[in-house]
Design a protein around this motif. Structure first.
Motif, PDB file in Angstrom:
ATOM      1  N   UNK A 117     -19.620 -12.708  27.431  1.00 27.85           N
ATOM      2  CA  UNK A 117     -21.084 -12.190  26.957  1.00 27.85           C
ATOM      3  C   UNK A 117     -20.684 -11.394  25.548  1.00 27.85           C
ATOM      4  N   UNK A 118     -21.821 -11.604  24.904  1.00 26.18           N
ATOM      5  CA  UNK A 118     -21.694 -10.746  23.582  1.00 26.18           C
ATOM      6  C   UNK A 118     -23.041 -10.083  23.284  1.00 26.18           C
ATOM      7  N   UNK A 119     -23.043  -8.696  22.660  1.00 24.24           N
ATOM      8  CA  UNK A 119     -24.071  -7.811  22.549  1.00 24.24           C
ATOM      9  C   UNK A 119     -24.195  -7.688  21.107  1.00 24.24           C
ATOM     10  N   UNK A 120     -25.488  -7.055  20.721  1.00 27.36           N
ATOM     11  CA  UNK A 120     -25.465  -6.305  19.340  1.00 27.36           C
ATOM     12  C   UNK A 120     -26.691  -5.336  19.552  1.00 27.36           C
ATOM     13  N   UNK A 121     -26.512  -4.486  18.641  1.00 28.88           N
ATOM     14  CA  UNK A 121     -27.731  -3.499  18.497  1.00 28.88           C
ATOM     15  C   UNK A 121     -28.290  -3.879  17.380  1.00 28.88           C
ATOM     16  N   UNK A 122     -29.608  -4.252  17.668  1.00 25.43           N
ATOM     17  CA  UNK A 122     -30.414  -4.997  16.745  1.00 25.43           C
ATOM     18  C   UNK A 122     -31.997  -5.051  16.940  1.00 25.43           C
ATOM     19  N   UNK A 123     -32.638  -5.070  15.815  1.00 28.64           N
ATOM     20  CA  UNK A 123     -33.982  -5.170  16.029  1.00 28.64           C
ATOM     21  C   UNK A 123     -34.650  -6.258  16.780  1.00 28.64           C
ATOM     22  N   UNK A 146     -32.004   5.650  23.171  1.00 27.20           N
ATOM     23  CA  UNK A 146     -31.696   4.174  23.143  1.00 27.20           C
ATOM     24  C   UNK A 146     -31.548   3.480  24.441  1.00 27.20           C
ATOM     25  N   UNK A 179     -21.189   5.489  28.009  1.00 31.92           N
ATOM     26  CA  UNK A 179     -20.442   4.540  28.146  1.00 31.92           C
ATOM     27  C   UNK A 179     -19.433   4.306  27.256  1.00 31.92           C
ATOM     28  N   UNK A 180     -18.360   3.500  27.473  1.00 28.99           N
ATOM     29  CA  UNK A 180     -17.187   3.394  26.428  1.00 28.99           C
ATOM     30  C   UNK A 180     -17.845   2.610  25.078  1.00 28.99           C
ATOM     31  N   UNK A 181     -18.395   1.571  25.684  1.00 28.44           N
ATOM     32  CA  UNK A 181     -18.621   0.343  24.401  1.00 28.44           C
ATOM     33  C   UNK A 181     -19.828   1.075  23.629  1.00 28.44           C
ATOM     34  N   UNK A 212     -18.523  -0.128  30.228  1.00 26.38           N
ATOM     35  CA  UNK A 212     -18.322  -0.515  28.818  1.00 26.38           C
ATOM     36  C   UNK A 212     -19.598  -0.680  28.313  1.00 26.38           C
ATOM     37  N   UNK A 213     -20.206  -1.929  28.357  1.00 22.56           N
ATOM     38  CA  UNK A 213     -21.640  -1.892  27.683  1.00 22.56           C
ATOM     39  C   UNK A 213     -22.637  -1.305  28.868  1.00 22.56           C
ATOM     40  N   UNK A 214     -23.510  -0.514  28.549  1.00 16.16           N
ATOM     41  CA  UNK A 214     -24.262   0.196  29.465  1.00 16.16           C
ATOM     42  C   UNK A 214     -24.997  -0.517  30.430  1.00 16.16           C
ATOM     43  N   UNK A 216     -22.110  -5.950  16.694  1.00 16.24           N
ATOM     44  CA  UNK A 216     -22.704  -5.470  15.444  1.00 16.24           C
ATOM     45  C   UNK A 216     -23.815  -4.452  15.758  1.00 16.24           C
ATOM     46  N   UNK A 246     -18.503  -7.437  31.305  1.00 14.13           N
ATOM     47  CA  UNK A 246     -19.134  -6.773  30.058  1.00 14.13           C
ATOM     48  C   UNK A 246     -19.332  -5.200  30.241  1.00 14.13           C
ATOM     49  N   UNK A 280     -34.928  -0.703  17.595  1.00 19.87           N
ATOM     50  CA  UNK A 280     -33.546  -1.342  17.596  1.00 19.87           C
ATOM     51  C   UNK A 280     -33.040  -0.870  19.120  1.00 19.87           C
ATOM     52  N   UNK A 336     -30.059  -2.624  22.296  1.00 20.17           N
ATOM     53  CA  UNK A 336     -29.164  -3.279  22.833  1.00 20.17           C
ATOM     54  C   UNK A 336     -29.450  -4.700  23.569  1.00 20.17           C
ATOM     55  N   UNK A 344     -17.791  -5.528  24.053  1.00 17.66           N
ATOM     56  CA  UNK A 344     -18.446  -6.822  23.570  1.00 17.66           C
ATOM     57  C   UNK A 344     -19.533  -6.553  22.769  1.00 17.66           C
TER      58      UNK A 344
END
Lengths: 244, 418
Positions: free
Chosen positions: B54-60, B125, A137-139, B205-207, A186, B269, B41, B43, A183
């Motif tokens: 919507x917002x996302x992060x790769x986090x624990x 992941x 995917x792009x993101x 975009x976001x998988x 981090x 998203x 870790x 998404x 989006x």
């Protein structure tokens, strides 16, 4: 553990190569001392594997256009070749489907004769690089970049075509880096990492000589083992080498 | 010459030794030891920005329902990788007649750093993230909807869902199987209560596999099956075959996603294609049922998804209007309890309130539109009659505004709203 084996291997094989070179240079020195243009091959002429030769050529009884052939001139028994391997590994990257990853390599070979008709030994070194990626995917992309290096030994049969069987042992240095865009706001830095692992393989090829063995085009099929990566076991490629 | 022969013999012996060394080098694979606490870790959805995106992060994150890390197995879910899924049809994001063969353990590749598993490749992941989304849903569903995990689990064959990660998809028909390179979708199979994650696409975009908005939408289909179909979905059920009810199902799934995420912009998203994403943002769209008339309505091109957006919008507007007394959790729970009563009510309706079942495909455009409108009218009538009485006024207003006089006809309005 692997480093010990690699060092042992290098210690065993490199002095052999040096000894081989010493022999060749020793012969030339002898020729110079005797005022000769070349060193005469004093081996019995009925030994099929021992005609005076150049390049990778051996048996003069083979047909002109297809066989590796000896070139006229001085007897240089230690043959070198170098070239490229356009290779792809087959990797299970999608749940049930595979991804053909382009992994080109540079190769260098040194040929020595064996005391068996038409059989040669090929000592090799190989360096490979790949940054080819499957669809993502792009993101969110995880980029795997690999550098590989190996040493190998092969048995080669000199005939109308030149089949080979190679055993190789080496190392893969891989860098994994995550590319994320909004989006995704981090990224935990632990996702960017490096791996180093063993790479060994068995490879079969069928070489097609051209220009009397000066060039060799060799399709190859390889079964390989990467110690921490089960995704790939098979690879194939097309090696093109030039001898001198 | 003698020296040459000696050197050659030595070389042969040494080369043989080298070959032996290569052959005896380890051919085993590294095994991966799971983290002591089930952490990885992944998404994760982190919230909504000021613009409603919507917002996302790769986090624990910590898994709360997982019991076997390397096999991605737990109380409510098991993930299988690959395999072949043969289906009859894909109706939106509903899979019909699934038959699954093969499938392997996830074969995760990771390192453990500071107590958390860190994926070494994209597939790992993606699977770790997919598991986390369902883990998060089951861990918070009672707080969000009032429905307990145990109540849902009672409907699961084998007591848990299976999630198929990137299987080969085949469509069966007339004795032949056709492989389909379907991407850009996730799906739910109501017959066996399993989830399906299609192969990733560079258009995403976001998988989708790691998008909490998408997986709460798919989980919404499971809750619709639990409530409207009482956990007994059948492809021969009349309502499962109705175009309009497919829309209602999709609409409830969008509503459920909003319940968990507080975001009505479900698709953007992952599928950032403006027209498609705009049509599904049910808080911002303004088309009505009347605008859906015709073979190719420009107001909304999403077929029955458009009906779903109208249903989701009606529920959303009702909750907003009643927010001082009806929380999102109350609204969600009330909708689920109401849906449980709707099927029986619809089955009992006479033809003046619900048309007899017909094949809509041969119908002309106008007839089809009227037929679908009669089906939605019957459903809305059943829904309002069985919803909490205190919601009636707001529901009637919302459905009237969104479905017009064709989608919520006079007969249904009079019966439900007086």
């Amino acid at each position: 553990m692997f480093l010990t084996r690699l060092i042992t291997l290098l210690i065993l094989t490199i002095p052999s190569g040096m000894a081989i070179s010493a022999t060749a240079s020793g012969d030339k020195k002898l020729a110079d001392e005797k005022g000769l243009d070349s060193v005469t091959d004093e081996r019995p002429t009925d030994e099929p594997n021992n005609p005076p030769g150049n390049k990778r050529a051996v048996d003069p009884s083979l047909l002109d256009d297809v066989a590796l052939r000896p070139a006229s001139g001085s007897a240089n028994k230690w043959n070198y070749a170098a070239g490229l391997n356009l290779a792809w590994s087959i990797r299970n990257d999608y749940g049930a489907r595979s991804f053909r990853r382009f992994e080109p390599e540079a190769v260098g070979f040194m040929y020595t004769e064996l005391p068996v008709d038409k059989l040669w030994l090929r000592h090799g070194a190989r360096v490979g690089y790949s940054k080819d990626q499957p669809q993502m995917p792009k993101a969110l992309r995880m980029i795997e970049t690999d550098w590989k290096a190996s040493i190998e030994e092969a048995v080669v049969y000199n005939w109308y075509v030149v089949p080979s069987l190679t055993f190789g042992l080496g190392y893969d240095w891989r860098r994994v880096s995550v590319k994320a865009t909004p989006p995704i706001k981090s990224v935990d830095s632990r996702l960017n990492t490096k791996e180093t692992f063993m790479w060994n393989y068995i490879q079969a090829g069928v070489g097609i000589p051209a220009m009397k063995g000066e060039y060799l085009l060799e399709p190859v099929l390889r079964w390989q083992h990467l110690s921490i990566d089960r995704r790939t076991n098979w690879a194939f490629g097309f090696e093109m080498t030039k001898a001198w | 010459m003698k020296n040459f022969i000696n050197y050659k013999s030595s070389l042969t012996r040494l080369s043989g030794l080298a070959i032996a060394a290569m052959m005896t080098s380890s051919c085993g694979y590294k095994s991966f030891s799971a983290p002591e606490t089930m952490k990885a870790i992944v998404l994760a959805f982190t919230g909504v920005d000021s613009g409603g995106k919507a917002e996302f992060a790769l986090t624990e994150k910590t898994y709360r329902t997982m019991t076997d890390f390397n096999n991605l197995d737990g109380t409510y879910l098991n993930i299988k990788r690959g395999g072949t899924l043969t289906i009859k049809n894909l109706n939106g994001s509903i899979v019909e007649s699934p038959n699954f063969e093969g499938g392997e353990a996830p074969a995760l590749r990771y390192e453990v750093k500071n107590g958390a598993a860190v994926a070494l490749d994209y597939s790992t992941l993606a699977m770790l993230s997919a598991y986390y989304q369902l883990d998060e849903i089951y861990s918070t569903i009672e707080a969000k909807t009032g429905v307990t995990p145990a109540a849902l689990q009672a409907n699961l064959p084998g007591g848990k869902h299976i999630m198929f990660f990137e299987p080969v998809i085949k469509f069966s028909g007339q004795g032949t199987d056709v492989s389909a390179g379907i991407k850009l979708n996730a799906a739910f199979s109501p017959s066996d209560k399993n989830f399906l994650l299609f192969q990733r696409s560079p258009i995403e975009s976001v998988p989708l596999s790691g998008n909490f908005q998408v997986l709460t939408h798919e989980f919404g289909h499971f809750i619709f099956d639990y409530s409207f179909y009482a956990g007994k979905f059948s492809e021969t059920n009349r309502w499962a075959k109705e175009w309009a009810m497919s829309g209602i199902n999709e609409g409830f799934a969008d509503f459920n996603s909003w319940t968990f995420t507080d975001c009505t912009d479900i698709l953007r998203s992952s599928i950032d294609i403006t027209k498609i994403a705009d049509e599904r943002d049910f808080a911002k769209t303004t088309f009505t049922f009347t605008d859906l008339e015709g073979d190719d309505p420009t107001a909304c091109r999403g077929e029955f998804y458009c009906v779903g957006s109208l249903f989701a919008r009606s529920l959303y507007q009702t909750q907003k209007a009643l927010a001082s007394t009806v929380s999102k959790k109350d609204m969600s729970n009330g909708v689920i309890e109401t849906l449980k009563k709707c099927q029986d009510a619809m089955n009992a309706m006479d033809p003046t309130h619900m048309p007899a079942e017909k094949d809509r495909d041969p119908m002309d455009t106008i007839t089809r539109f009227d037929y679908d409108g009669a089906v939605t009218s019957g459903f809305i009538e059943a829904f309002i009659k069985n919803a909490p009485a205190s919601w009636k006024g707001q529901l009637c207003g919302a459905f009237e505004n969104n479905f017009g006089t064709t989608g919520f006809n006079t007969t249904a309005r009079t019966a439900a709203c007086g």
